[in-house]
Design a protein around this motif. Structure first.
Motif, short mmCIF file in Angstrom:
data_model
loop_
_atom_site.label_atom_id
_atom_site.label_comp_id
_atom_site.label_asym_id
_atom_site.label_seq_id
_atom_site.Cartn_x
_atom_site.Cartn_y
_atom_site.Cartn_z
N ARG A 149 9.21 -7.24 -5.74
CA ARG A 149 8.93 -5.79 -5.68
C ARG A 149 9.80 -5.03 -6.66
NH1 ARG A 149 9.50 -6.30 0.03
NH2 ARG A 149 11.29 -4.92 -0.19
N ALA A 150 11.07 -5.43 -6.79
CA ALA A 150 12.00 -4.74 -7.68
C ALA A 150 11.57 -4.84 -9.14
CB ALA A 150 13.40 -5.29 -7.50
N ARG A 151 10.89 -5.94 -9.50
CA ARG A 151 10.48 -6.16 -10.89
C ARG A 151 9.06 -5.65 -11.17
NH1 ARG A 151 12.80 -10.81 -13.92
NH2 ARG A 151 14.84 -11.24 -13.04
N ALA A 152 8.37 -5.20 -10.14
CA ALA A 152 6.97 -4.80 -10.29
C ALA A 152 6.84 -3.36 -10.79
CB ALA A 152 6.25 -4.94 -8.96
N ASP A 153 5.72 -3.12 -11.49
CA ASP A 153 5.36 -1.74 -11.86
C ASP A 153 4.68 -1.06 -10.68
OD1 ASP A 153 5.98 -1.72 -14.84
OD2 ASP A 153 4.70 -3.49 -14.68
N PHE A 154 3.97 -1.86 -9.87
CA PHE A 154 3.25 -1.34 -8.70
C PHE A 154 3.46 -2.29 -7.53
CE2 PHE A 154 0.75 -0.51 -12.57
CZ PHE A 154 0.74 0.88 -12.58
N VAL A 155 3.57 -1.71 -6.33
CA VAL A 155 3.61 -2.50 -5.11
C VAL A 155 2.41 -2.08 -4.27
CG1 VAL A 155 4.87 -3.07 -3.01
CG2 VAL A 155 6.12 -2.74 -5.15
N ILE A 156 1.59 -3.06 -3.89
CA ILE A 156 0.39 -2.78 -3.10
C ILE A 156 0.62 -3.32 -1.69
CG2 ILE A 156 -2.09 -3.21 -2.89
CD1 ILE A 156 -2.13 -3.57 -5.96
N PRO A 157 0.69 -2.42 -0.70
CA PRO A 157 0.97 -2.86 0.67
C PRO A 157 -0.29 -3.42 1.35
CG PRO A 157 0.68 -0.48 0.64
CD PRO A 157 0.55 -0.95 -0.78
N THR A 158 -0.10 -4.48 2.15
CA THR A 158 -1.23 -5.02 2.91
C THR A 158 -0.94 -5.07 4.41
OG1 THR A 158 -0.49 -7.31 2.63
CG2 THR A 158 -2.03 -6.43 0.97
N ASP A 159 0.21 -4.50 4.81
CA ASP A 159 0.50 -4.43 6.24
C ASP A 159 0.10 -3.05 6.76
OD1 ASP A 159 2.47 -3.12 4.85
OD2 ASP A 159 4.15 -4.15 5.82
N VAL A 160 -0.93 -2.50 6.13
CA VAL A 160 -1.50 -1.20 6.48
C VAL A 160 -3.00 -1.42 6.65
CG1 VAL A 160 0.27 0.15 5.27
CG2 VAL A 160 -1.73 -0.65 4.00
N LEU A 166 -7.00 -1.60 5.76
CA LEU A 166 -7.69 -2.02 4.54
C LEU A 166 -7.98 -0.81 3.65
CD1 LEU A 166 -10.19 -4.77 5.75
CD2 LEU A 166 -8.30 -5.06 4.15
N ASP A 167 -8.31 0.32 4.27
CA ASP A 167 -8.58 1.53 3.49
C ASP A 167 -7.34 1.97 2.72
OD1 ASP A 167 -11.23 1.72 4.09
OD2 ASP A 167 -11.00 3.16 5.73
N ALA A 168 -6.18 1.87 3.37
CA ALA A 168 -4.93 2.28 2.70
C ALA A 168 -4.63 1.33 1.54
CB ALA A 168 -3.78 2.29 3.70
N THR A 169 -4.89 0.05 1.74
CA THR A 169 -4.69 -0.91 0.65
C THR A 169 -5.66 -0.62 -0.49
OG1 THR A 169 -3.90 -2.62 2.18
CG2 THR A 169 -4.68 -3.37 0.04
N ARG A 170 -6.92 -0.35 -0.13
CA ARG A 170 -7.94 -0.04 -1.15
C ARG A 170 -7.54 1.22 -1.94
NH1 ARG A 170 -11.87 -0.59 2.11
NH2 ARG A 170 -12.35 -2.77 1.73
N THR A 171 -6.98 2.20 -1.26
CA THR A 171 -6.51 3.43 -1.92
C THR A 171 -5.39 3.10 -2.90
OG1 THR A 171 -7.15 4.80 -0.05
CG2 THR A 171 -5.50 5.71 -1.52
#
Length: 198
Positions: free
Chosen positions: A165-176, A178-183
């Motif tokens: 996560r620290a090295r990423a440009d984006f972090v996409i959460p999946t413990d939310v 599916l709509d929130a992940t899709r957003t």
């Protein structure tokens, strides 16, 4: 100019789900695992080379992954020999994919071990798929044939989620939801496409 987004995440983080969301949004996705499966499947390009190096590990359905695993597990030299067969073939598939989508503003390279294998240096941006450790653990232990010991052994070979996560440009959460992940995926696409246009 095409922007190459490296998509990665540790086991059980929901990377396949997120990759499908990118594909559903019209973004070309290269799935490194699927490429390996195809290369090692019936008539796959690396089957003959694997059989020559590891006799008895292939058959009519391609590579017998269990037999091959037993041939290389715990033996760094044998594993390196296997990688020397598979990695160049996957790289060729990836290059063909990139050439085929050279006019796309954004492409995704779905690579499980992006950091561990050094592939992060070949992408323009990195998105890490992440979930809380307890969610990750519950997902993985629900898989057929998975044990806590096997899960811990896999985790030990992967970079810690916090470091990814620290090295990423984006972090996409999946413990939310599916709509929130899709957003979150849509935001990444918009952000990258905006950067490409500007």
């Amino acid at each position: 100019m095409t922007i190459i987004l490296g998509l990665t995440g540790s086991i059980g983080m929901g990377k396949s789900t997120v990759a499908a969301m990118f594909a559903d949004a019209g973004v070309p996705v290269f799935d490194a695992d699927a490429a390996v499966h195809a290369l090692q499947g019936p008539g796959g390009r690396v089957v003959a080379a694997i059989e020559a190096r590891f006799p008895g590990t292939t058959g009519s359905s391609g590579v017998n992954r269990t037999a091959l695993g037993e041939a290389v597990i715990g033996n760094r030299e044998e594993f390196a020999a296997l990688e020397a067969i598979v990695h160049p073939a996957v790289a060729a598939e990836r290059e063909a994919f990139l050439a085929a989508h050279a006019d796309a503003p954004l492409v995704v390279l779905d690579v499980p071990l992006l950091f561990e294998a050094g592939g992060w240096q070949a992408v323009d941006r990195i998105a890490v798929v992440s979930a809380a450790p307890e969610v990750q653990r519950a997902r993985v232990l629900a898989r057929p044939g998975m044990s806590a010991a096997r899960f811990d052994a896999i985790l030990a070979k992967q970079w810690p989620d916090a470091e990814k996560r620290a090295r990423a440009d984006f972090v996409i959460p999946t413990d939310v939801s599916l709509d929130a992940t899709r957003t979150a995926v849509a935001r990444v696409i918009a952000c990258v496409n905006g950067a490409a246009g500007g």
